[in-house]
Enzyme design. Structure first.
Site, PDB file in Angstrom:
ATOM      1  N   SER A   1       0.856  -1.131  -0.024  1.00  0.00           N
ATOM      2  CA  SER A   1      -0.038   0.044  -0.028  1.00  0.00           C
ATOM      3  C   SER A   1       0.820   1.281   0.079  1.00  0.00           C
ATOM      4  O   SER A   1       1.798   1.454   0.636  1.00  0.00           O
ATOM      5  CB  SER A   1      -0.730  -0.032   1.201  1.00  0.00           C
ATOM      6  OG  SER A   1      -1.558   1.062   1.275  1.00  0.00           O
TER       7      SER A   1
ATOM      8  N   SER B   1      -0.440   4.149   0.860  1.00  0.00           N
ATOM      9  CA  SER B   1      -1.218   5.093   1.699  1.00  0.00           C
ATOM     10  C   SER B   1      -0.213   5.424   3.013  1.00  0.00           C
ATOM     11  O   SER B   1      -0.474   6.624   3.170  1.00  0.00           O
ATOM     12  CB  SER B   1      -2.418   4.383   2.262  1.00  0.00           C
ATOM     13  OG  SER B   1      -3.451   4.293   1.096  1.00  0.00           O
TER      14      SER B   1
ATOM     15  N   LYS C   1     -13.561  -4.077   2.919  1.00  0.00           N
ATOM     16  CA  LYS C   1     -14.336  -2.911   2.880  1.00  0.00           C
ATOM     17  C   LYS C   1     -15.905  -3.086   3.133  1.00  0.00           C
ATOM     18  O   LYS C   1     -16.577  -2.236   3.612  1.00  0.00           O
ATOM     19  CB  LYS C   1     -14.183  -2.395   1.298  1.00  0.00           C
ATOM     20  CG  LYS C   1     -12.984  -1.776   1.136  1.00  0.00           C
ATOM     21  CD  LYS C   1     -12.720  -1.113  -0.210  1.00  0.00           C
ATOM     22  CE  LYS C   1     -11.500  -0.680  -0.408  1.00  0.00           C
ATOM     23  NZ  LYS C   1     -11.319   0.376  -1.683  1.00  0.00           N
TER      24      LYS C   1
ATOM     25  N   ASN D   1     -14.311   2.703   3.009  1.00  0.00           N
ATOM     26  CA  ASN D   1     -12.640   2.678   2.782  1.00  0.00           C
ATOM     27  C   ASN D   1     -12.089   3.754   3.847  1.00  0.00           C
ATOM     28  O   ASN D   1     -10.887   3.865   4.020  1.00  0.00           O
ATOM     29  CB  ASN D   1     -12.211   3.265   1.480  1.00  0.00           C
ATOM     30  CG  ASN D   1     -12.438   4.503   1.217  1.00  0.00           C
ATOM     31  OD1 ASN D   1     -13.188   5.213   1.696  1.00  0.00           O
ATOM     32  ND2 ASN D   1     -11.598   4.948   0.415  1.00  0.00           N
TER      33      ASN D   1
ATOM     34  N   ASP E   1     -13.678   6.537  -2.085  1.00  0.00           N
ATOM     35  CA  ASP E   1     -12.855   6.005  -3.362  1.00  0.00           C
ATOM     36  C   ASP E   1     -13.702   6.766  -4.583  1.00  0.00           C
ATOM     37  O   ASP E   1     -13.114   7.070  -5.515  1.00  0.00           O
ATOM     38  CB  ASP E   1     -13.174   4.471  -3.475  1.00  0.00           C
ATOM     39  CG  ASP E   1     -12.412   3.669  -2.680  1.00  0.00           C
ATOM     40  OD1 ASP E   1     -11.305   4.145  -2.278  1.00  0.00           O
ATOM     41  OD2 ASP E   1     -12.732   2.622  -2.243  1.00  0.00           O
TER      42      ASP E   1
ATOM     43  N   GLY F   1     -14.548  -3.323 -16.461  1.00  0.00           N
ATOM     44  CA  GLY F   1     -14.400  -3.902 -15.080  1.00  0.00           C
ATOM     45  C   GLY F   1     -15.724  -3.720 -14.381  1.00  0.00           C
ATOM     46  O   GLY F   1     -16.686  -2.907 -14.421  1.00  0.00           O
TER      47      GLY F   1
ATOM     48  N   GLY G   1     -14.693  -4.058  -7.101  1.00  0.00           N
ATOM     49  CA  GLY G   1     -15.167  -3.033  -6.075  1.00  0.00           C
ATOM     50  C   GLY G   1     -14.577  -1.828  -6.721  1.00  0.00           C
ATOM     51  O   GLY G   1     -15.284  -0.761  -6.449  1.00  0.00           O
TER      52      GLY G   1
ATOM     53  N   ARG H   1     -15.337  -8.430 -18.937  1.00  0.00           N
ATOM     54  CA  ARG H   1     -14.875  -9.709 -19.396  1.00  0.00           C
ATOM     55  C   ARG H   1     -15.955 -10.916 -19.077  1.00  0.00           C
ATOM     56  O   ARG H   1     -16.507 -11.556 -19.970  1.00  0.00           O
ATOM     57  CB  ARG H   1     -13.588 -10.585 -18.794  1.00  0.00           C
ATOM     58  CG  ARG H   1     -13.227 -11.783 -19.237  1.00  0.00           C
ATOM     59  CD  ARG H   1     -11.806 -12.084 -18.599  1.00  0.00           C
ATOM     60  NE  ARG H   1     -12.033 -12.120 -17.304  1.00  0.00           N
ATOM     61  CZ  ARG H   1     -10.971 -12.479 -16.379  1.00  0.00           C
ATOM     62  NH1 ARG H   1      -9.838 -12.649 -16.866  1.00  0.00           N
ATOM     63  NH2 ARG H   1     -10.866 -12.259 -15.051  1.00  0.00           N
TER      64      ARG H   1
ATOM     65  N   TYR I   1      -1.311   1.404 -11.232  1.00  0.00           N
ATOM     66  CA  TYR I   1      -0.200   2.323 -10.962  1.00  0.00           C
ATOM     67  C   TYR I   1       1.315   2.042 -11.092  1.00  0.00           C
ATOM     68  O   TYR I   1       2.044   2.458 -10.745  1.00  0.00           O
ATOM     69  CB  TYR I   1      -0.458   3.039  -9.774  1.00  0.00           C
ATOM     70  CG  TYR I   1      -0.539   2.414  -8.428  1.00  0.00           C
ATOM     71  CD1 TYR I   1       0.736   1.884  -7.983  1.00  0.00           C
ATOM     72  CD2 TYR I   1      -1.709   2.402  -7.816  1.00  0.00           C
ATOM     73  CE1 TYR I   1       0.281   1.313  -6.427  1.00  0.00           C
ATOM     74  CE2 TYR I   1      -1.781   1.467  -6.669  1.00  0.00           C
ATOM     75  CZ  TYR I   1      -0.779   1.133  -5.989  1.00  0.00           C
ATOM     76  OH  TYR I   1      -0.911   0.354  -4.838  1.00  0.00           O
TER      77      TYR I   1
ATOM     78  N   GLY J   1      -2.575   5.853 -12.532  1.00  0.00           N
ATOM     79  CA  GLY J   1      -3.252   5.061 -11.402  1.00  0.00           C
ATOM     80  C   GLY J   1      -3.174   5.947  -9.919  1.00  0.00           C
ATOM     81  O   GLY J   1      -3.804   5.342  -8.840  1.00  0.00           O
TER      82      GLY J   1
HETATM   83  P1  ATR Z   1     -11.341  -4.865  -7.533  1.00  0.00           P
HETATM   84  O1  ATR Z   1     -12.310  -5.181  -6.356  1.00  0.00           O
HETATM   85  O2  ATR Z   1      -9.917  -4.195  -6.914  1.00  0.00           O
HETATM   86  O3  ATR Z   1     -12.001  -3.984  -8.553  1.00  0.00           O
HETATM   87  P2  ATR Z   1     -11.930  -7.520  -8.416  1.00  0.00           P
HETATM   88  O4  ATR Z   1     -13.034  -7.590  -7.923  1.00  0.00           O
HETATM   89  O5  ATR Z   1     -10.954  -8.864  -8.764  1.00  0.00           O
HETATM   90  O6  ATR Z   1     -10.956  -6.413  -8.350  1.00  0.00           O
HETATM   91  O7  ATR Z   1     -12.339  -6.918 -10.130  1.00  0.00           O
HETATM   92  C1  ATR Z   1     -11.395  -7.213 -11.111  1.00  0.00           C
HETATM   93  C2  ATR Z   1     -12.012  -6.813 -12.464  1.00  0.00           C
HETATM   94  O8  ATR Z   1     -10.892  -6.763 -13.336  1.00  0.00           O
HETATM   95  C3  ATR Z   1     -13.065  -7.829 -12.698  1.00  0.00           C
HETATM   96  O9  ATR Z   1     -14.104  -7.040 -13.665  1.00  0.00           O
HETATM   97  C4  ATR Z   1     -12.303  -8.655 -13.915  1.00  0.00           C
HETATM   98  O10 ATR Z   1     -13.202  -9.200 -14.767  1.00  0.00           O
HETATM   99  P3  ATR Z   1     -14.097 -10.554 -14.423  1.00  0.00           P
HETATM  100  O11 ATR Z   1     -15.457  -9.912 -13.694  1.00  0.00           O
HETATM  101  O12 ATR Z   1     -14.200 -11.112 -15.862  1.00  0.00           O
HETATM  102  O13 ATR Z   1     -13.134 -11.528 -13.319  1.00  0.00           O
HETATM  103  C5  ATR Z   1     -11.281  -7.757 -14.473  1.00  0.00           C
HETATM  104  N1  ATR Z   1     -10.323  -8.385 -14.776  1.00  0.00           N
HETATM  105  C6  ATR Z   1      -9.302  -9.067 -14.297  1.00  0.00           C
HETATM  106  N2  ATR Z   1      -8.349  -9.694 -14.860  1.00  0.00           N
HETATM  107  C7  ATR Z   1      -8.859  -9.369 -16.246  1.00  0.00           C
HETATM  108  C8  ATR Z   1      -8.226  -9.952 -17.690  1.00  0.00           C
HETATM  109  N3  ATR Z   1      -7.274 -10.621 -17.789  1.00  0.00           N
HETATM  110  N4  ATR Z   1      -8.836  -9.501 -18.669  1.00  0.00           N
HETATM  111  C9  ATR Z   1     -10.345  -8.839 -18.491  1.00  0.00           C
HETATM  112  N5  ATR Z   1     -10.752  -8.301 -17.401  1.00  0.00           N
HETATM  113  C10 ATR Z   1     -10.059  -8.636 -16.035  1.00  0.00           C
END
Ligand code: ATR
Length: 281
Positions: free
Chosen positions: A19, A21, A68, A89, A110, A133, A136, A157, A220, A241
């Site tokens: 971190s 922070s 969180k 957070n 956040d 994405g 969180g 994805r 980042y 980032g």
């Molecule tokens: P955070 O809470 O930090 O946002 P997370 O819950 O693990 O982390 O979410 C990661 C995001 O990145 C998700 O939307 C994930 O897509 P999936 O829902 O399909 O898992 C996306 N992500 C992570 N690695 C990826 C990759 N190689 N290609 C595309 N999306 C990816």
């Protein structure tokens, strides 16, 4: 100089070793000449940690993955926006003037962090955003933008997760293959794609980038991700980032101390720490 009157702050999470922070907040305490210290605290028990921090006389703390959501059950009060997002957070401990009891309250900064970073470049309520994405980070970023009156599209994805987030926010979901069917002002990567050790990857095809005026990455490490390099080459303004981290941290600092810390000082401290890490590799 740590002494008997030093005010205590820190971050709870698992892991917290990486971190930024601590360097960010300690730089702000130092710059303002405040007798405060901010420490990393790795724990598997987020709820237990809230009770411990309260007993130990902490003034405030940051909360990171995976605590969180869990800490919310252990708090005396939760700010209505944090309640709506379903994640905290930031913790604040204050003494109730009547009962003299310590009251714990949770906030979420956040979503403020990404809104503040983006609003340097765009009028949010008049802009359209494509967020990649559905975790969180995506939730906080998208919530902030919807709250500001922006039009938001989510892509992910795993379609089901993206659809669920879009439904919760009342915005549209797009399959990754459909992202070129909408015109938006900004693209935001909230996934970990492009993070070390996979810095050679980018979450979006470079040929699509010239359609955006702003590209923001929450990764980042490295600071200049492949996405941001390609976005610069395509003529986009870029937000790295550290920006979201910086603005959400400054909002936390204000909640804890009532003071506005120096953003350049906090950012410089984080950049220095990142550079030190990459030099050590
Ligand atoms: P955070 O809470 O930090 O946002 P997370 O819950 O693990 O982390 O979410 C990661 C995001 O990145 C998700 O939307 C994930 O897509 P999936 O829902 O399909 O898992 C996306 N992500 C992570 N690695 C990826 C990759 N190689 N290609 C595309 N999306 C990816």
């Amino acid at each position: 100089m740590i002494d008997g009157s030093t005010k205590l702050y820190g971050i709870i999470g698992n892991p917290v070793r990486h971190s930024l922070s601590p360097v960010m907040h300690n730089a702000a305490f130092q710059e303002l000449g405040m007798n405060g210290v901010y420490v990393p605290m790795q724990t598997e028990d987020g709820k237990g940690a809230v009770t411990a921090l309260k007993l130990l006389g902490f003034q405030g703390a940051s909360v990171t993955i995976p605590h969180k959501e869990a800490v919310m059950d252990a708090l005396d009060e939760v700010d209505p926006v944090a309640q709506k997002i379903g994640a905290v957070n930031t913790l604040l401990f204050r003494k109730d003037p009547d009962s003299q009891h310590i009251i714990s309250r949770g906030f979420n900064t956040d979503w403020l962090g990404s809104n503040l970073a983006l609003s340097k470049y765009l009028a949010l309520e008049q802009s359209k955003f494509l967020i990649l994405g559905a975790g969180g980070a995506a939730k906080a970023v998208a919530f902030g933008l919807v709250e500001a009156g922006a039009e938001v599209f989510i892509t992910n994805r795993t379609a089901e997760k993206g659809e669920n987030l879009a439904a919760w926010l009342g915005c549209k979901f797009l399959e990754i293959s459909q992202v070129d069917t909408v015109r938006v002002d900004a693209f935001i990567n909230t996934s970990s794609v492009g993070m070390e050790p996979n810095a050679h990857l980018s979450p979006i095809d470079a040929s699509l980038l010239s359609d955006f005026s702003v590209v923001m990455d929450i990764v980042y490490a490295p600071l200049k991700t492949r996405l941001l390099k390609e976005a610069t080459a395509a003529g986009c303004k870029t937000i790295d980032g550290l920006a979201m981290l910086l603005y959400q941290g400054a909002a936390q600092f204000k909640i804890w101390t009532g003071k506005q810390p120096s953003l350049p000082v906090m950012r410089a401290a984080m950049e220095k720490a990142l550079k030190k890490r990459s030099d050590l590799k």
